[in-house]
Design a protein around this motif. Sequence first.
Motif, PDB file in Angstrom:
ATOM      1  N   MET A   1      35.326   0.025  61.110  1.00 19.34           N
ATOM      2  CA  MET A   1      34.780   0.955  62.077  1.00 19.34           C
ATOM      3  C   MET A   1      34.529   2.302  61.399  1.00 19.34           C
ATOM      4  N   GLU A   2      33.410   2.904  61.703  1.00 23.05           N
ATOM      5  CA  GLU A   2      33.015   4.162  61.077  1.00 23.05           C
ATOM      6  C   GLU A   2      33.757   5.329  61.718  1.00 23.05           C
ATOM      7  N   GLU A   3      34.181   6.282  60.885  1.00 20.17           N
ATOM      8  CA  GLU A   3      34.897   7.455  61.376  1.00 20.17           C
ATOM      9  C   GLU A   3      33.933   8.409  62.071  1.00 20.17           C
ATOM     10  N   MET A   4      34.379   8.962  63.183  1.00 20.93           N
ATOM     11  CA  MET A   4      33.564   9.929  63.933  1.00 20.93           C
ATOM     12  C   MET A   4      33.461  11.230  63.129  1.00 20.93           C
ATOM     13  N   PRO A   5      32.298  11.874  63.145  1.00 23.13           N
ATOM     14  CA  PRO A   5      32.174  13.182  62.480  1.00 23.13           C
ATOM     15  C   PRO A   5      33.118  14.181  63.126  1.00 23.13           C
ATOM     16  N   ARG A   6      33.593  15.106  62.327  1.00 27.36           N
ATOM     17  CA  ARG A   6      34.530  16.105  62.827  1.00 27.36           C
ATOM     18  C   ARG A   6      33.831  17.422  63.075  1.00 27.36           C
ATOM     19  N   ARG A   7      34.306  18.124  64.072  1.00 28.33           N
ATOM     20  CA  ARG A   7      33.807  19.451  64.422  1.00 28.33           C
ATOM     21  C   ARG A   7      34.217  20.429  63.320  1.00 28.33           C
ATOM     22  N   ILE A   8      33.304  21.334  62.953  1.00 27.84           N
ATOM     23  CA  ILE A   8      33.621  22.390  61.993  1.00 27.84           C
ATOM     24  C   ILE A   8      34.052  23.604  62.799  1.00 27.84           C
ATOM     25  N   ASP A   9      35.297  24.002  62.621  1.00 30.06           N
ATOM     26  CA  ASP A   9      35.875  25.105  63.376  1.00 30.06           C
ATOM     27  C   ASP A   9      35.040  26.368  63.202  1.00 30.06           C
ATOM     28  N   PRO A  10      34.799  27.116  64.288  1.00 28.53           N
ATOM     29  CA  PRO A  10      33.980  28.327  64.182  1.00 28.53           C
ATOM     30  C   PRO A  10      34.606  29.428  63.318  1.00 28.53           C
ATOM     31  N   ALA A  11      35.903  29.326  63.032  1.00 25.54           N
ATOM     32  CA  ALA A  11      36.552  30.311  62.163  1.00 25.54           C
ATOM     33  C   ALA A  11      36.287  30.033  60.684  1.00 25.54           C
ATOM     34  N   THR A  12      35.677  28.888  60.381  1.00 24.20           N
ATOM     35  CA  THR A  12      35.359  28.518  59.004  1.00 24.20           C
ATOM     36  C   THR A  12      34.348  29.500  58.413  1.00 24.20           C
ATOM     37  N   ASP A  13      34.562  29.876  57.180  1.00 21.95           N
ATOM     38  CA  ASP A  13      33.626  30.736  56.462  1.00 21.95           C
ATOM     39  C   ASP A  13      32.235  30.102  56.462  1.00 21.95           C
ATOM     40  N   ARG A  14      31.218  30.876  56.736  1.00 16.08           N
ATOM     41  CA  ARG A  14      29.850  30.328  56.820  1.00 16.08           C
ATOM     42  C   ARG A  14      29.383  29.712  55.504  1.00 16.08           C
ATOM     43  N   THR A  15      29.801  30.265  54.382  1.00 16.49           N
ATOM     44  CA  THR A  15      29.415  29.687  53.093  1.00 16.49           C
ATOM     45  C   THR A  15      30.046  28.317  52.922  1.00 16.49           C
ATOM     46  N   ALA A  16      31.300  28.172  53.305  1.00 17.86           N
ATOM     47  CA  ALA A  16      31.970  26.870  53.230  1.00 17.86           C
ATOM     48  C   ALA A  16      31.336  25.885  54.199  1.00 17.86           C
ATOM     49  N   ALA A  17      31.024  26.336  55.413  1.00 16.48           N
ATOM     50  CA  ALA A  17      30.375  25.467  56.401  1.00 16.48           C
ATOM     51  C   ALA A  17      29.005  25.026  55.899  1.00 16.48           C
ATOM     52  N   ALA A  18      28.260  25.949  55.297  1.00 16.87           N
ATOM     53  CA  ALA A  18      26.935  25.615  54.765  1.00 16.87           C
ATOM     54  C   ALA A  18      27.053  24.557  53.672  1.00 16.87           C
ATOM     55  N   HIS A  19      28.071  24.665  52.847  1.00 19.08           N
ATOM     56  CA  HIS A  19      28.297  23.659  51.804  1.00 19.08           C
ATOM     57  C   HIS A  19      28.557  22.288  52.438  1.00 19.08           C
ATOM     58  N   LEU A  20      29.373  22.238  53.470  1.00 15.17           N
ATOM     59  CA  LEU A  20      29.660  20.974  54.161  1.00 15.17           C
ATOM     60  C   LEU A  20      28.416  20.401  54.840  1.00 15.17           C
ATOM     61  N   LEU A  21      27.578  21.285  55.359  1.00 15.32           N
ATOM     62  CA  LEU A  21      26.389  20.856  56.097  1.00 15.32           C
ATOM     63  C   LEU A  21      25.177  20.633  55.193  1.00 15.32           C
ATOM     64  N   GLY A  22      25.259  21.086  53.955  1.00 11.01           N
ATOM     65  CA  GLY A  22      24.143  20.924  53.033  1.00 11.01           C
ATOM     66  C   GLY A  22      22.977  21.847  53.341  1.00 11.01           C
TER      67      GLY A  22
END
Length: 63
Positions: A1-22
């Motif tokens: 079974m495929e793992e559900m995508p996880r929410r990126i917490d809004p407190a996450t640094d935008r540069t780190a979030a951008a890296h995760l999101l590509g």
Amino acid sequence: MEEMPRRIDPATDRTAAAHLLGCLPDEVGYCPRCQGLTRRYGRRAQVLCAACRAAEAADSSRG
């Protein structure tokens, strides 16, 4: 079974979030449903985050 995508917490640094999101940091914004971070702006924008899209798809497949 495929793992559900996880929410990126809004407190996450935008540069780190951008890296995760590509994407670039200026393309990162808030999901209107859960307020998690998503690729909200730009050419390949997704208004809803991956976690909300997956939950929506799971709900619609149940009938």
